[in-house]
Design a protein around this motif. Structure first.
Motif, PDB file in Angstrom:
ATOM      1  N   THR A 138      87.742  20.094  28.308  1.00 26.50           N
ATOM      2  CA  THR A 138      86.808  20.433  29.434  1.00 26.50           C
ATOM      3  C   THR A 138      87.294  19.809  30.717  1.00 26.50           C
ATOM      4  N   TYR A 139      86.846  20.709  31.678  1.00 24.41           N
ATOM      5  CA  TYR A 139      87.455  20.222  33.232  1.00 24.41           C
ATOM      6  C   TYR A 139      86.509  20.521  34.063  1.00 24.41           C
ATOM      7  N   THR A 140      86.174  19.603  35.083  1.00 25.13           N
ATOM      8  CA  THR A 140      85.146  19.920  36.075  1.00 25.13           C
ATOM      9  C   THR A 140      86.056  20.256  37.292  1.00 25.13           C
ATOM     10  N   PHE A 141      86.060  21.189  38.098  1.00 29.89           N
ATOM     11  CA  PHE A 141      86.821  21.751  39.299  1.00 29.89           C
ATOM     12  C   PHE A 141      86.176  20.983  40.442  1.00 29.89           C
ATOM     13  N   ASP A 142      86.758  19.964  41.022  1.00 28.75           N
ATOM     14  CA  ASP A 142      86.436  19.385  42.118  1.00 28.75           C
ATOM     15  C   ASP A 142      87.281  19.618  43.517  1.00 28.75           C
ATOM     16  N   THR A 143      88.127  20.451  43.178  1.00 26.68           N
ATOM     17  CA  THR A 143      89.237  20.669  44.542  1.00 26.68           C
ATOM     18  C   THR A 143      89.202  22.371  44.511  1.00 26.68           C
ATOM     19  N   ALA A 144      88.949  22.678  45.611  1.00 25.03           N
ATOM     20  CA  ALA A 144      89.241  24.159  45.941  1.00 25.03           C
ATOM     21  C   ALA A 144      90.525  24.449  46.152  1.00 25.03           C
ATOM     22  N   GLY A 145      91.112  25.528  45.804  1.00 25.58           N
ATOM     23  CA  GLY A 145      92.147  26.101  46.255  1.00 25.58           C
ATOM     24  C   GLY A 145      92.877  26.945  45.224  1.00 25.58           C
ATOM     25  N   THR A 146      94.138  27.384  45.327  1.00 23.02           N
ATOM     26  CA  THR A 146      94.836  28.225  44.388  1.00 23.02           C
ATOM     27  C   THR A 146      95.952  27.439  43.599  1.00 23.02           C
ATOM     28  N   PHE A 147      95.955  27.203  42.288  1.00 24.01           N
ATOM     29  CA  PHE A 147      96.603  26.417  41.444  1.00 24.01           C
ATOM     30  C   PHE A 147      97.779  26.957  40.629  1.00 24.01           C
ATOM     31  N   GLU A 148      98.800  26.605  40.463  1.00 23.92           N
ATOM     32  CA  GLU A 148      99.733  27.286  39.372  1.00 23.92           C
ATOM     33  C   GLU A 148      99.428  26.788  38.072  1.00 23.92           C
ATOM     34  N   LEU A 149      99.457  27.534  37.109  1.00 23.28           N
ATOM     35  CA  LEU A 149      99.277  27.272  35.499  1.00 23.28           C
ATOM     36  C   LEU A 149     100.341  27.667  35.041  1.00 23.28           C
ATOM     37  N   VAL A 150     101.041  26.730  34.335  1.00 25.18           N
ATOM     38  CA  VAL A 150     102.174  26.970  33.528  1.00 25.18           C
ATOM     39  C   VAL A 150     102.166  26.494  31.992  1.00 25.18           C
ATOM     40  N   CYS A 151     103.265  27.156  31.265  1.00 28.55           N
ATOM     41  CA  CYS A 151     103.648  26.414  30.000  1.00 28.55           C
ATOM     42  C   CYS A 151     104.858  25.879  30.220  1.00 28.55           C
ATOM     43  N   VAL A 152     105.058  24.573  30.109  1.00 22.92           N
ATOM     44  CA  VAL A 152     106.042  23.950  30.480  1.00 22.92           C
ATOM     45  C   VAL A 152     107.460  24.374  29.764  1.00 22.92           C
ATOM     46  N   PRO A 153     107.227  24.564  28.492  1.00 25.36           N
ATOM     47  CA  PRO A 153     108.588  25.053  27.716  1.00 25.36           C
ATOM     48  C   PRO A 153     109.038  26.449  28.006  1.00 25.36           C
ATOM     49  N   HIS A 154     107.932  27.104  28.281  1.00 25.44           N
ATOM     50  CA  HIS A 154     108.382  28.608  28.711  1.00 25.44           C
ATOM     51  C   HIS A 154     108.078  29.209  30.144  1.00 25.44           C
ATOM     52  N   GLN A 155     107.983  28.396  31.129  1.00 26.45           N
ATOM     53  CA  GLN A 155     107.796  28.764  32.528  1.00 26.45           C
ATOM     54  C   GLN A 155     108.744  29.381  32.817  1.00 26.45           C
ATOM     55  N   VAL A 156     110.240  29.235  32.849  1.00 30.81           N
ATOM     56  CA  VAL A 156     111.286  30.173  33.077  1.00 30.81           C
ATOM     57  C   VAL A 156     111.517  31.516  32.452  1.00 30.81           C
ATOM     58  N   LEU A 157     110.447  31.494  31.181  1.00 31.51           N
ATOM     59  CA  LEU A 157     110.583  32.916  30.702  1.00 31.51           C
ATOM     60  C   LEU A 157     109.124  33.601  31.013  1.00 31.51           C
ATOM     61  N   GLY A 158     108.610  33.107  32.257  1.00 36.74           N
ATOM     62  CA  GLY A 158     107.418  33.715  32.834  1.00 36.74           C
ATOM     63  C   GLY A 158     106.129  33.313  32.482  1.00 36.74           C
ATOM     64  N   MET A 159     105.775  32.578  31.577  1.00 38.39           N
ATOM     65  CA  MET A 159     104.556  31.898  31.085  1.00 38.39           C
ATOM     66  C   MET A 159     104.117  31.286  32.277  1.00 38.39           C
ATOM     67  N   VAL A 160     103.465  31.990  33.191  1.00 39.09           N
ATOM     68  CA  VAL A 160     102.725  31.336  34.465  1.00 39.09           C
ATOM     69  C   VAL A 160     101.400  31.916  34.731  1.00 39.09           C
ATOM     70  N   GLY A 161     100.422  31.217  35.535  1.00 37.13           N
ATOM     71  CA  GLY A 161      99.308  32.034  35.783  1.00 37.13           C
ATOM     72  C   GLY A 161      98.775  31.332  37.194  1.00 37.13           C
ATOM     73  N   THR A 162      97.660  31.689  37.397  1.00 32.54           N
ATOM     74  CA  THR A 162      96.913  31.067  38.598  1.00 32.54           C
ATOM     75  C   THR A 162      95.438  30.674  38.389  1.00 32.54           C
ATOM     76  N   ILE A 163      94.998  29.622  38.787  1.00 29.39           N
ATOM     77  CA  ILE A 163      93.745  29.023  38.447  1.00 29.39           C
ATOM     78  C   ILE A 163      93.187  29.169  40.106  1.00 29.39           C
ATOM     79  N   THR A 164      92.241  29.695  40.300  1.00 31.53           N
ATOM     80  CA  THR A 164      91.716  29.799  41.786  1.00 31.53           C
ATOM     81  C   THR A 164      90.181  29.106  41.852  1.00 31.53           C
ATOM     82  N   VAL A 165      90.154  28.356  42.660  1.00 31.90           N
ATOM     83  CA  VAL A 165      88.765  27.558  42.559  1.00 31.90           C
ATOM     84  C   VAL A 165      88.176  27.730  44.105  1.00 31.90           C
ATOM     85  N   GLN A 166      86.826  28.388  43.935  1.00 35.48           N
ATOM     86  CA  GLN A 166      86.160  28.917  45.484  1.00 35.48           C
ATOM     87  C   GLN A 166      85.241  27.947  45.883  1.00 35.48           C
TER      88      GLN A 166
END
Length: 121
Positions: free
Chosen positions: A93-121
């Motif tokens: 559970t997370y409360t988003f208290d900062t606006a922006g666009t943030f990189e979401l990654v799976c640390v062991p699989h980041q280089v294999l393309g396991m990335v995403g984006t969280i946008t807080v408006q």
């Protein structure tokens, strides 16, 4: 009268740590399931969905479902780092208290393309 029964305890898979602003925030919020996919399951390393958008101040309860491998749900800029064992389900559970666009990654699989984006408006 008899003493009250002991309080139930939560296992690691059902505990929902609160992060972000207000560490006393309720353990609930908007429900969001994210599948942590890998070649042993869906055939590709990916977050599904890989783009997430939330409102500033919104509290979100994530259900993180790992396929056949260990994964992380990591957003360094928001200090989110949740581990999910192979074949397991975790919650966060997370409360988003900062606006922006943030990189979401799976640390062991980041280089294999396991990335995403969280946008807080």
């Amino acid at each position: 009268p008899p003493p009250p029964p002991p309080r139930p305890t939560l296992s690691a898979d059902t505990a929902a740590p609160t992060q972000g602003s207000g560490s006393d925030a309720p353990q609930s919020g908007t429900a969001q399931t994210v599948d942590l996919q890998d070649p042993g399951g869906s055939g590709v390393y990916a977050f599904s969905p890989h783009e997430l958008t939330f409102r500033l101040g919104e509290t979100v309860t994530f259900t993180l479902v790992a396929e056949a491998e260990f994964h992380t749900f990591t957003v360094d800029d928001l200090e989110i780092n949740e581990d999910v064992d192979a074949g397991a389900t975790g919650t966060l559970t997370y409360t988003f208290d900062t606006a922006g666009t943030f990189e979401l990654v799976c640390v062991p699989h980041q280089v294999l393309g396991m990335v995403g984006t969280i946008t807080v408006q």
